[in-house]
Design an enzyme around this catalytic site. Structure first.
Site, PDB file in Angstrom:
ATOM      1  N   GLU A 192      14.872  -2.228   1.940  1.00 38.01           N
ATOM      2  CA  GLU A 192      16.194  -1.436   1.557  1.00 38.01           C
ATOM      3  C   GLU A 192      16.798  -1.081   2.963  1.00 38.01           C
ATOM      4  O   GLU A 192      15.935  -0.908   4.024  1.00 38.01           O
ATOM      5  CB  GLU A 192      16.138  -0.721   0.673  1.00 38.01           C
ATOM      6  CG  GLU A 192      17.374   0.053   0.078  1.00 38.01           C
ATOM      7  CD  GLU A 192      18.682  -0.918  -0.257  1.00 38.01           C
ATOM      8  OE1 GLU A 192      18.888  -1.815   0.605  1.00 38.01           O
ATOM      9  OE2 GLU A 192      19.264  -0.625  -1.303  1.00 38.01           O
ATOM     10  N   ASP A 193      18.056  -1.105   3.270  1.00 39.62           N
ATOM     11  CA  ASP A 193      18.598  -0.723   4.281  1.00 39.62           C
ATOM     12  C   ASP A 193      18.861   0.803   4.578  1.00 39.62           C
ATOM     13  O   ASP A 193      18.313   1.568   5.454  1.00 39.62           O
ATOM     14  CB  ASP A 193      20.215  -1.000   4.605  1.00 39.62           C
ATOM     15  CG  ASP A 193      21.023  -1.014   3.359  1.00 39.62           C
ATOM     16  OD1 ASP A 193      20.616  -0.333   2.258  1.00 39.62           O
ATOM     17  OD2 ASP A 193      22.093  -1.391   3.436  1.00 39.62           O
ATOM     18  N   ASP A 207      20.295   6.532  -0.160  1.00 39.90           N
ATOM     19  CA  ASP A 207      21.054   7.693  -0.167  1.00 39.90           C
ATOM     20  C   ASP A 207      21.028   8.621  -1.185  1.00 39.90           C
ATOM     21  O   ASP A 207      19.921   9.608  -1.382  1.00 39.90           O
ATOM     22  CB  ASP A 207      22.387   7.249  -0.084  1.00 39.90           C
ATOM     23  CG  ASP A 207      23.521   8.048   0.106  1.00 39.90           C
ATOM     24  OD1 ASP A 207      23.461   9.162   0.711  1.00 39.90           O
ATOM     25  OD2 ASP A 207      24.738   7.827  -0.503  1.00 39.90           O
ATOM     26  N   PHE A 254      27.806   8.885   7.531  1.00 42.41           N
ATOM     27  CA  PHE A 254      27.959   7.392   7.040  1.00 42.41           C
ATOM     28  C   PHE A 254      27.818   6.583   8.154  1.00 42.41           C
ATOM     29  O   PHE A 254      28.415   7.033   9.380  1.00 42.41           O
ATOM     30  CB  PHE A 254      29.192   7.294   6.322  1.00 42.41           C
ATOM     31  CG  PHE A 254      29.312   5.995   5.568  1.00 42.41           C
ATOM     32  CD1 PHE A 254      28.739   6.214   4.363  1.00 42.41           C
ATOM     33  CD2 PHE A 254      29.527   4.742   6.239  1.00 42.41           C
ATOM     34  CE1 PHE A 254      29.012   4.879   3.487  1.00 42.41           C
ATOM     35  CE2 PHE A 254      29.668   3.696   5.383  1.00 42.41           C
ATOM     36  CZ  PHE A 254      29.112   3.900   3.982  1.00 42.41           C
ATOM     37  N   ARG A 275      28.455  -4.951  10.060  1.00 47.89           N
ATOM     38  CA  ARG A 275      27.093  -5.053   9.594  1.00 47.89           C
ATOM     39  C   ARG A 275      26.421  -5.612  11.004  1.00 47.89           C
ATOM     40  O   ARG A 275      25.296  -5.539  11.351  1.00 47.89           O
ATOM     41  CB  ARG A 275      26.954  -5.838   8.507  1.00 47.89           C
ATOM     42  CG  ARG A 275      27.225  -5.744   7.310  1.00 47.89           C
ATOM     43  CD  ARG A 275      27.051  -6.940   6.217  1.00 47.89           C
ATOM     44  NE  ARG A 275      27.709  -6.545   4.941  1.00 47.89           N
ATOM     45  CZ  ARG A 275      27.363  -5.747   3.913  1.00 47.89           C
ATOM     46  NH1 ARG A 275      26.278  -4.794   4.058  1.00 47.89           N
ATOM     47  NH2 ARG A 275      27.967  -5.628   2.821  1.00 47.89           N
TER      48      ARG A 275
HETATM   49  P1  IMP Z   1      22.190   4.818  -3.422  1.00 56.91           P
HETATM   50  O1  IMP Z   1      22.083   4.220  -4.607  1.00 56.91           O
HETATM   51  O2  IMP Z   1      23.100   5.887  -3.451  1.00 56.91           O
HETATM   52  O3  IMP Z   1      20.826   5.148  -2.726  1.00 56.91           O
HETATM   53  O4  IMP Z   1      22.811   3.951  -2.443  1.00 56.91           O
HETATM   54  C1  IMP Z   1      22.381   3.188  -1.679  1.00 56.91           C
HETATM   55  C2  IMP Z   1      23.049   2.294  -1.072  1.00 56.91           C
HETATM   56  O5  IMP Z   1      24.698   2.669  -0.615  1.00 56.91           O
HETATM   57  C3  IMP Z   1      22.812   1.243  -0.041  1.00 56.91           C
HETATM   58  O6  IMP Z   1      22.198   0.428  -0.231  1.00 56.91           O
HETATM   59  C4  IMP Z   1      24.176   1.103   0.607  1.00 56.91           C
HETATM   60  O7  IMP Z   1      24.589  -0.095   0.670  1.00 56.91           O
HETATM   61  C5  IMP Z   1      25.057   2.229   0.243  1.00 56.91           C
HETATM   62  N1  IMP Z   1      24.915   3.323   1.643  1.00 56.91           N
HETATM   63  C6  IMP Z   1      24.752   4.367   1.419  1.00 56.91           C
HETATM   64  N2  IMP Z   1      24.773   5.146   2.475  1.00 56.91           N
HETATM   65  C7  IMP Z   1      25.333   4.495   3.559  1.00 56.91           C
HETATM   66  C8  IMP Z   1      25.813   4.706   4.826  1.00 56.91           C
HETATM   67  O8  IMP Z   1      25.607   5.641   5.469  1.00 56.91           O
HETATM   68  N3  IMP Z   1      26.387   3.267   5.449  1.00 56.91           N
HETATM   69  C9  IMP Z   1      26.520   2.195   4.606  1.00 56.91           C
HETATM   70  N4  IMP Z   1      26.005   2.169   3.421  1.00 56.91           N
HETATM   71  C10 IMP Z   1      25.583   3.165   2.611  1.00 56.91           C
HETATM   72 MG    MG Z   2      22.501  -1.830   0.280  1.00 59.39          MG
END
Ligand code: IMP
Ligand code: MG
Length: 176
Positions: free
Chosen positions: A99-100, A103, A152, A165
């Site tokens: 995963e990238d 969050d 962010f 990206r």
């Molecule tokens: P989560 O379900 O809140 O953990 O969301 C994860 C997803 O939110 C990641 O796979 C990203 O696509 C997006 N995301 C969360 N924080 C960032 C950020 O700082 N930059 C870009 N995308 C983010």
């Molecule tokens: Mg993502």
């Protein structure tokens, strides 16, 4: 590129690729003698997963999954929809979800549970970035590139409204 979005470098291209190399070496040691299946979560993890795969000196298979999590632009809701599923069973495989960023943890929390139900040999999580302060769902990664504060970020696959990206570094964006 809209020049009014201010982006400042958090991790340079050299720092990111150096760290990915370390993660790949660690995975190679941890899974020595085995095969691994990298499950890349599209689109964000695409750049990271491809580079990571090159740094793992084991037989590596790659699969891609795409999910959308309903929410606003900067926060997921926890309602995850699978848009593109794996096209092979993962029974008996050593799966590493790539995963990238983690969050709130909602997306990964859902995905890990989903894949565990398919009877793999093991499931581990490898994330390029982690924002632990924002966690809502308890998700922990076995492999983390960098822990970052609640900012962010874009680049290396991460987007802001589908842009940036392709930046070769990770930067903090202050949208205009
Ligand atoms: P989560 O379900 O809140 O953990 O969301 C994860 C997803 O939110 C990641 O796979 C990203 O696509 C997006 N995301 C969360 N924080 C960032 C950020 O700082 N930059 C870009 N995308 C983010
Ligand atoms: Mg993502």
């Amino acid at each position: 590129m809209k020049m009014s979005d201010k982006i400042s470098i958090m991790f340079s291209e050299e720092e990111v690729s150096g760290r990915i190399r370390e993660l790949g070496e660690k995975i190679g040691k941890d899974y020595a003698g085995k095969e691994v299946l990298l499950v890349c979560v599209l689109k964000g993890a695409a750049f990271f997963a491809c580079e990571l795969a090159k740094r793992i000196s084991l037989p590596v298979q790659m699969e891609f999954m795409r999910c959308s999590s309903y929410g606003n632009e900067t926060e997921s809701s926890g309602v995850v929809k699978i848009i593109q599923d794996l096209d092979q069973p993962i029974r008996g495989k050593n799966v590493i979800i790539v995963e990238d960023i983690i969050d709130t943890g909602r997306t990964l929390g859902y995905l890990v549970e989903l894949l565990r139900k398919r009877d793999p040999e093991s499931v581990a999580l490898c994330t390029l970035l982690d924002k632990p302060e924002r966690r809502v769902t308890d998700v922990k990664a076995e492999y983390t590139g960098f822990q970052i504060p609640d900012e962010f970020v874009v680049g290396y696959g991460l987007d802001y409204a589908q842009k940036y990206r392709n930046l070769p570094f990770i930067g903090i964006i202050k949208p205009e």
